[in-house]
Design a protein around this motif. Structure first.
Motif, PDB file in Angstrom:
ATOM      1  N   LEU A  24      -2.297  59.174   2.082  1.00 34.59           N
ATOM      2  CA  LEU A  24      -3.404  60.404   1.589  1.00 34.59           C
ATOM      3  C   LEU A  24      -4.201  61.408   2.476  1.00 34.59           C
ATOM      4  N   LEU A  25      -4.367  60.464   3.768  1.00 30.18           N
ATOM      5  CA  LEU A  25      -4.416  60.993   4.979  1.00 30.18           C
ATOM      6  C   LEU A  25      -3.886  61.593   5.682  1.00 30.18           C
ATOM      7  N   ALA A  26      -2.344  61.616   5.156  1.00 30.34           N
ATOM      8  CA  ALA A  26      -1.041  61.994   6.171  1.00 30.34           C
ATOM      9  C   ALA A  26      -0.624  63.575   5.601  1.00 30.34           C
ATOM     10  N   HIS A  27      -1.009  63.250   4.607  1.00 32.91           N
ATOM     11  CA  HIS A  27      -0.471  64.918   3.664  1.00 32.91           C
ATOM     12  C   HIS A  27      -1.394  65.684   3.607  1.00 32.91           C
ATOM     13  N   PRO A  47      -2.489  56.137  -7.809  1.00 29.87           N
ATOM     14  CA  PRO A  47      -2.797  56.899  -8.869  1.00 29.87           C
ATOM     15  C   PRO A  47      -1.884  58.381  -8.901  1.00 29.87           C
ATOM     16  N   GLU A  48      -2.590  58.418 -10.106  1.00 29.29           N
ATOM     17  CA  GLU A  48      -1.205  59.549 -11.054  1.00 29.29           C
ATOM     18  C   GLU A  48      -1.589  61.205 -10.361  1.00 29.29           C
ATOM     19  N   ASP A  49      -1.992  61.721  -9.353  1.00 23.62           N
ATOM     20  CA  ASP A  49      -2.342  62.686  -8.756  1.00 23.62           C
ATOM     21  C   ASP A  49      -1.994  63.236  -7.028  1.00 23.62           C
ATOM     22  N   THR A  53       5.561  62.252  -2.610  1.00 24.16           N
ATOM     23  CA  THR A  53       7.251  61.922  -3.532  1.00 24.16           C
ATOM     24  C   THR A  53       7.277  60.274  -3.054  1.00 24.16           C
ATOM     25  N   LEU A  54       6.952  59.994  -4.476  1.00 25.20           N
ATOM     26  CA  LEU A  54       6.966  58.239  -4.913  1.00 25.20           C
ATOM     27  C   LEU A  54       9.096  58.517  -5.378  1.00 25.20           C
TER      28      LEU A  54
END
Length: 165
Positions: A24-27, A47-49, A53-54
């Protein structure tokens, strides 16, 4: 005018609490995040949102099937030390711009001993960052993520710019 910047690709091996927070933070910090779950230890719901990319392939197979580029970054943060070692060994073959592995200095020493026993040279792993992240004395998943992403940004931007000699 806003400058359009290339988002370097960050591979995070391990989707536990710390891996998710790093993603999250890297994004937010300008990276294109590829999150790679690494087994049963990554049981935290995603989290869905999520902004990443998984990747659903088994991590070692993924590395054999997907090119990791010289401009990519990789962080290994699973709970399986043997898998960590195998992932780093494979990542070194791909030679990304940055490889970090979560763990202690003791883990790094054991890792280097194992790599030497496997016929590798110490120089081959000299650029491995372990412990990963800036030395912030981080304890919580959020603090660890901050230290890891801080180091990623530092590497991307060419090192400390304002350090006092």
């Amino acid at each position: 005018l806003d400058k359009v910047m290339h988002r370097p690709r960050l591979w995070i091996f391990g989707s536990g609490r710390v891996g998710q927070r790093v993603g999250l933070l890297a994004h937010q910090g300008g990276f294109s995040v590829q999150l790679v779950p690494c087994g049963y230890n990554d049981s935290h719901p995603l989290p869905e949102d999520s902004p990443w990319t998984l990747q659903t392939n088994e991590p070692l197979a993924l590395l054999k099937q997907n090119p990791i580029h010289a401009t990519d970054y990789a962080v290994v943060m699973t709970r399986n030390h043997e898998l960590d070692f195998r992932l780093v060994e494979e990542l070194v073959e791909h030679a990304p711009h940055y490889i970090g592995m979560i763990g202690s200095r003791h883990k790094r020493s054991r890792f280097l001993e194992q790599m030497l026993d496997n016929g590798h040279t110490a120089e081959r792993f000299a650029h491995l960052q372990c412990p990963v992240g800036l030395d912030l004395a981080a304890l919580t998943p959020e603090e660890i993520a901050l230290s890891v992403v801080g180091q990623l940004v530092e590497v991307r931007r060419g090192g400390p710019q304002w350090s006092i000699p």
